[in-house]
Write a protein that holds these residues in place. Structure first.
Motif, PDB file in Angstrom:
ATOM      1  N   GLN A  28       2.644   6.097  -7.264  1.00  0.00           N
ATOM      2  CA  GLN A  28       1.708   7.036  -7.885  1.00  0.00           C
ATOM      3  C   GLN A  28       2.211   8.471  -7.765  1.00  0.00           C
ATOM      4  O   GLN A  28       2.021   9.290  -8.678  1.00  0.00           O
ATOM      5  CB  GLN A  28       0.316   6.906  -7.238  1.00  0.00           C
ATOM      6  N   LYS A  29       2.846   8.795  -6.663  1.00  0.00           N
ATOM      7  CA  LYS A  29       3.421  10.128  -6.469  1.00  0.00           C
ATOM      8  C   LYS A  29       4.502  10.405  -7.507  1.00  0.00           C
ATOM      9  O   LYS A  29       4.548  11.486  -8.120  1.00  0.00           O
ATOM     10  CB  LYS A  29       4.004  10.235  -5.058  1.00  0.00           C
ATOM     11  N   ILE A  30       5.355   9.426  -7.737  1.00  0.00           N
ATOM     12  CA  ILE A  30       6.438   9.588  -8.705  1.00  0.00           C
ATOM     13  C   ILE A  30       5.882   9.669 -10.122  1.00  0.00           C
ATOM     14  O   ILE A  30       6.376  10.437 -10.958  1.00  0.00           O
ATOM     15  CB  ILE A  30       7.446   8.432  -8.563  1.00  0.00           C
ATOM     16  N   LYS A  31       4.845   8.886 -10.416  1.00  0.00           N
ATOM     17  CA  LYS A  31       4.236   8.958 -11.751  1.00  0.00           C
ATOM     18  C   LYS A  31       3.672  10.349 -12.025  1.00  0.00           C
ATOM     19  O   LYS A  31       3.752  10.852 -13.156  1.00  0.00           O
ATOM     20  CB  LYS A  31       3.138   7.895 -11.879  1.00  0.00           C
ATOM     21  N   LEU A  32       3.114  10.985 -11.010  1.00  0.00           N
ATOM     22  CA  LEU A  32       2.616  12.353 -11.172  1.00  0.00           C
ATOM     23  C   LEU A  32       3.762  13.332 -11.402  1.00  0.00           C
ATOM     24  O   LEU A  32       3.659  14.266 -12.198  1.00  0.00           O
ATOM     25  CB  LEU A  32       1.812  12.769  -9.936  1.00  0.00           C
ATOM     26  N   ILE A  63       0.841  -1.203   0.000  1.00  0.00           N
ATOM     27  CA  ILE A  63       0.000   0.000   0.000  1.00  0.00           C
ATOM     28  C   ILE A  63       0.868   1.242   0.000  1.00  0.00           C
ATOM     29  O   ILE A  63       0.647   2.182  -0.773  1.00  0.00           O
ATOM     30  CB  ILE A  63      -0.954  -0.015   1.210  1.00  0.00           C
ATOM     31  N   GLN A  64       1.864   1.268   0.869  1.00  0.00           N
ATOM     32  CA  GLN A  64       2.768   2.421   0.915  1.00  0.00           C
ATOM     33  C   GLN A  64       3.608   2.511  -0.351  1.00  0.00           C
ATOM     34  O   GLN A  64       3.854   3.602  -0.872  1.00  0.00           O
ATOM     35  CB  GLN A  64       3.685   2.312   2.145  1.00  0.00           C
ATOM     36  N   PHE A  65       4.031   1.351  -0.845  1.00  0.00           N
ATOM     37  CA  PHE A  65       4.805   1.318  -2.088  1.00  0.00           C
ATOM     38  C   PHE A  65       3.990   1.922  -3.226  1.00  0.00           C
ATOM     39  O   PHE A  65       4.501   2.712  -4.023  1.00  0.00           O
ATOM     40  CB  PHE A  65       5.185  -0.133  -2.408  1.00  0.00           C
ATOM     41  N   ASN A  66       2.716   1.561  -3.296  1.00  0.00           N
ATOM     42  CA  ASN A  66       1.843   2.069  -4.354  1.00  0.00           C
ATOM     43  C   ASN A  66       1.669   3.579  -4.244  1.00  0.00           C
ATOM     44  O   ASN A  66       1.644   4.289  -5.255  1.00  0.00           O
ATOM     45  CB  ASN A  66       0.483   1.375  -4.279  1.00  0.00           C
ATOM     46  N   ASN A  97      13.987   9.447   1.026  1.00  0.00           N
ATOM     47  CA  ASN A  97      14.096  10.884   0.755  1.00  0.00           C
ATOM     48  C   ASN A  97      14.362  11.080  -0.731  1.00  0.00           C
ATOM     49  O   ASN A  97      15.476  11.364  -1.152  1.00  0.00           O
ATOM     50  CB  ASN A  97      15.217  11.501   1.590  1.00  0.00           C
ATOM     51  N   GLN A  98      13.311  10.883  -1.504  1.00  0.00           N
ATOM     52  CA  GLN A  98      13.434  10.896  -2.952  1.00  0.00           C
ATOM     53  C   GLN A  98      13.502  12.320  -3.485  1.00  0.00           C
ATOM     54  O   GLN A  98      12.570  13.101  -3.354  1.00  0.00           O
ATOM     55  CB  GLN A  98      12.243  10.143  -3.565  1.00  0.00           C
ATOM     56  N   LYS A  99      14.661  12.680  -4.051  1.00  0.00           N
ATOM     57  CA  LYS A  99      14.858  13.992  -4.667  1.00  0.00           C
ATOM     58  C   LYS A  99      15.556  13.778  -6.007  1.00  0.00           C
ATOM     59  O   LYS A  99      16.766  13.607  -6.052  1.00  0.00           O
ATOM     60  CB  LYS A  99      15.697  14.903  -3.763  1.00  0.00           C
ATOM     61  N   GLU A 100      14.783  13.754  -7.054  1.00  0.00           N
ATOM     62  CA  GLU A 100      15.316  13.443  -8.382  1.00  0.00           C
ATOM     63  C   GLU A 100      15.112  14.624  -9.320  1.00  0.00           C
ATOM     64  O   GLU A 100      14.023  15.223  -9.351  1.00  0.00           O
ATOM     65  CB  GLU A 100      14.616  12.208  -8.942  1.00  0.00           C
ATOM     66  N   ASP A 101      16.130  14.945 -10.071  1.00  0.00           N
ATOM     67  CA  ASP A 101      16.024  15.972 -11.110  1.00  0.00           C
ATOM     68  C   ASP A 101      15.587  15.283 -12.396  1.00  0.00           C
ATOM     69  O   ASP A 101      16.406  14.986 -13.274  1.00  0.00           O
ATOM     70  CB  ASP A 101      17.372  16.680 -11.286  1.00  0.00           C
ATOM     71  N   GLN A 125      11.367   5.933 -12.408  1.00  0.00           N
ATOM     72  CA  GLN A 125      10.240   5.629 -11.521  1.00  0.00           C
ATOM     73  C   GLN A 125      10.588   4.467 -10.599  1.00  0.00           C
ATOM     74  O   GLN A 125      10.391   4.543  -9.383  1.00  0.00           O
ATOM     75  CB  GLN A 125       8.994   5.315 -12.345  1.00  0.00           C
ATOM     76  N   ASN A 126      11.094   3.379 -11.151  1.00  0.00           N
ATOM     77  CA  ASN A 126      11.449   2.229 -10.324  1.00  0.00           C
ATOM     78  C   ASN A 126      12.645   2.515  -9.426  1.00  0.00           C
ATOM     79  O   ASN A 126      12.750   1.973  -8.325  1.00  0.00           O
ATOM     80  CB  ASN A 126      11.747   1.006 -11.210  1.00  0.00           C
ATOM     81  N   TRP A 127      13.547   3.353  -9.888  1.00  0.00           N
ATOM     82  CA  TRP A 127      14.720   3.705  -9.087  1.00  0.00           C
ATOM     83  C   TRP A 127      14.306   4.490  -7.838  1.00  0.00           C
ATOM     84  O   TRP A 127      14.798   4.239  -6.741  1.00  0.00           O
ATOM     85  CB  TRP A 127      15.706   4.526  -9.915  1.00  0.00           C
ATOM     86  N   ASN A 128      13.404   5.436  -7.998  1.00  0.00           N
ATOM     87  CA  ASN A 128      13.059   6.350  -6.907  1.00  0.00           C
ATOM     88  C   ASN A 128      11.959   5.836  -5.987  1.00  0.00           C
ATOM     89  O   ASN A 128      11.795   6.357  -4.885  1.00  0.00           O
ATOM     90  CB  ASN A 128      12.636   7.703  -7.487  1.00  0.00           C
ATOM     91  N   VAL A 129      11.194   4.831  -6.419  1.00  0.00           N
ATOM     92  CA  VAL A 129      10.054   4.399  -5.620  1.00  0.00           C
ATOM     93  C   VAL A 129      10.469   3.827  -4.273  1.00  0.00           C
ATOM     94  O   VAL A 129       9.720   3.902  -3.293  1.00  0.00           O
ATOM     95  CB  VAL A 129       9.202   3.378  -6.407  1.00  0.00           C
TER      96      VAL A 129
END
Length: 527
Positions: free
Chosen positions: A116-120, A109-112, A326-330, A318-322
């Motif tokens: 979804q946050k990263i997909k946005l 659930i948390q993974f999803n 503390n996901q901070k990707e340019d 997406q798979n790297w950051n999920v």
């Protein structure tokens, strides 16, 4: 860490972790343990607590009845419901417990939510919708499929790409290494299997040189498929070399509820200029190096240059950051680039991905669209055949309306139960006029559709429930490209190493394998 130390580490991890993966990490083994406890309690009540046996059976029956009512009314495919009803009826207590364990999936659930946050976050870097409308207008035959992938999965079609096809690992191997050697900015590597053998060690030497030259290197492997590479010790070792390494959904014995949600993708992106994808993993076996399980391993891959790389880069990021806290990707740095264009390439290329959380069945729908639109022929290669009712009916309908459907599958198993169950599906297809060819040279692992000289797919998506509903997968739709003829020719040449399945060859299958296949077919969606 010295190379000698690394060699010892690899040997220890290979031995120990392979045993753990087969025993502790096995979903089937865990289910058998639950059944064992059910039987234990059954005999406990009969012989030690017989005055309560009526309550035990009555309670079990009531639980089964309530659960079946719930299962019949919840959303989902009928095959999955049937597969769960059987263990719940026979072993109600632990059948229900097992179902809840795999479906509540609190970690998932948390993974999803993170996914979804990263997909946005990556959605803002999609091409302008005008590009989609223009391509759809100019290519009416693929307009519906491209619209579906773009609007539902955010995988946009593109033109002016150059695509090269590799019909085996031996062709793919040197081209991949050459491209990695020429990297200038960044290298993204994502594979289900990264085996610590000669192939990987040679590739690792290239990555070390690139890091010294200032190239950013990221390596993402799966927690189940990459036995050694996913270990904490090996991840630390890669970090010491300057490689940014991650494990997709690391497994915790007995507590991992995402056991089937694996990263089965095969993606390499270099500088945003060159990308590779297909069915090939990083392991000697895939390149036919050294002594392996099979005499020959048949696989395939493609190299992409052009705007289509955007989709593969996005999937990787997406798979790297999920999994990062503390996901901070340019994202713009890697996605918004001046991709090379090849003006003489008129066809359409659509790399796409599917995952366990989107509820869209993207990969299955791509296959279904190709099948339903086939007019003359449909050539398929796949290592596994555990078909949903939708796919089975679509293939049979294609054959019934005059389409020549040809499927190449292995003649020898790499997973016995899956192989035996697959034979039952092949028998059904064969009886309906579909041509089934058994690959004799070794093992065929490529996952390819080719249809009417117009459209093809190459990727990681098998024709089984794991790939179509549970895994993170990737594929590439190729439309109206010259390379489609190469893929078709490869299929035709591969037929020389096959024999056609018929009634006589099916009768020769050992009866125990037929019996095992028929019984376990009930549980095909859970395998």
């Amino acid at each position: 860490m010295k190379k000698k130390d690394l060699g010892i580490l690899i040997l220890r991890d290979n031995l120990g972790k392979r045993i753990l993966r087969k025993i502790i990490y096995s979903r089937m083994i865990f289910n058998f343990l639950l059944i064992f406890f059910q039987i234990f309690f059954f005999f406990l009540f009969i012989f030690k607590m017989n005055e309560y046996v009526e309550y035990f059976f009555g309670g079990s029956l009531a639980l089964s009845f309530i659960f079946i009512i719930y299962l019949a009314n919840c959303k989902g495919k009928h095959e999955f419901k049937m597969a769960w009803m059987v263990p719940v009826i026979i072993f109600p207590l632990f059948g229900i417990f097992s179902y809840l364990m795999y479906h509540l999936n609190y970690g998932g659930i948390q993974f999803n939510k993170n996914l979804q946050k990263i997909k946005l976050q990556t959605k803002e870097f999609l091409p302008d919708s005008k590009v989609l409308h223009q391509i759809e207008k100019q290519n009416s035959s693929i307009a519906n499929l491209s619209h579906f992938l773009a609007t539902q999965g955010n995988f946009f079609p593109s033109k002016k790409n150059k695509v090269d096809y590799f019909s085996c690992g031996e062709q793919f191997y040197p081209v991949l290494f050459e491209a990695l050697t020429n990297a200038k900015e960044f290298i993204f590597i994502e594979f289900f299997i990264i085996e610590a053998d000669e192939t990987w060690m040679l590739l690792l030497e290239i990555l070390e040189k690139k890091i010294k030259e200032g190239v950013e290197v990221r390596v993402l492997c799966d927690g189940v498929g990459s036995v050694v590479a996913s270990s904490k010790a090996y991840q630390k070792y890669l970090a010491l070399k300057g490689i940014k390494a991650q494990v997709f959904l690391p497994l915790i014995p007995f507590f991992s509820t995402s056991l089937n949600n694996r990263d089965h993708r095969k993606i390499v992106v270099i500088d945003g200029k060159t990308a590779f994808t297909g069915g090939v993993n990083i392991k000697n076996e895939y390149f036919n190096i050294g002594k392996n399980r099979f005499a020959y391993w048949k696989d395939n891959a493609i190299k992409i240059q052009g705007p289509a790389i955007r989709n593969l880069t996005t999937m990787f990021l997406q798979n790297w950051n999920v999994g990062l806290k503390n996901q901070k990707e340019d994202y713009a740095k890697y996605i918004c680039r001046d991709y090379p264009e090849f003006s003489d390439e008129k066809g359409i290329v659509i790399p796409y991905g599917d995952d366990a959380h989107n509820q869209l069945d993207l990969a299955e729908n791509v296959y279904l669209d190709i099948i339903y639109n086939a007019k003359k022929y449909l050539n398929i290669t796949t290592p596994y055949v555990l078909l949903s009712s939708h796919l089975q009916d679509a293939l049979i309908f294609a054959a019934e309306r005059g389409v020549q459907v040809n499927i190449i599958v292995p003649s020898k198993p790499d997973h016995l139960i899956t192989f035996c169950v697959g034979k039952t599906y092949l028998k059904t297809l064969m009886d309906k006029g579909i041509n089934i060819y058994l690959y004799q040279k070794g093992f065929i692992h490529s996952k390819t559709f080719v249809c009417d000289d117009k459209i093809a797919t190459v990727g990681s998506v098998n024709l089984d429930y794991r790939s179509l509903y549970h895994h993170f997968e990737c594929g590439t739709v190729l439309y109206n490209l010259d390379i489609i003829q190469e893929i078709k020719n490869d299929f035709v040449e591969t037929l020389n190493d096959c024999c056609k399945m018929d009634e006589e060859s099916y009768k020769k299958i050992p009866k125990r394998h037929k019996f095992l296949g028929r019984v376990m077919r009930i549980f095909a969606p859970l395998m």
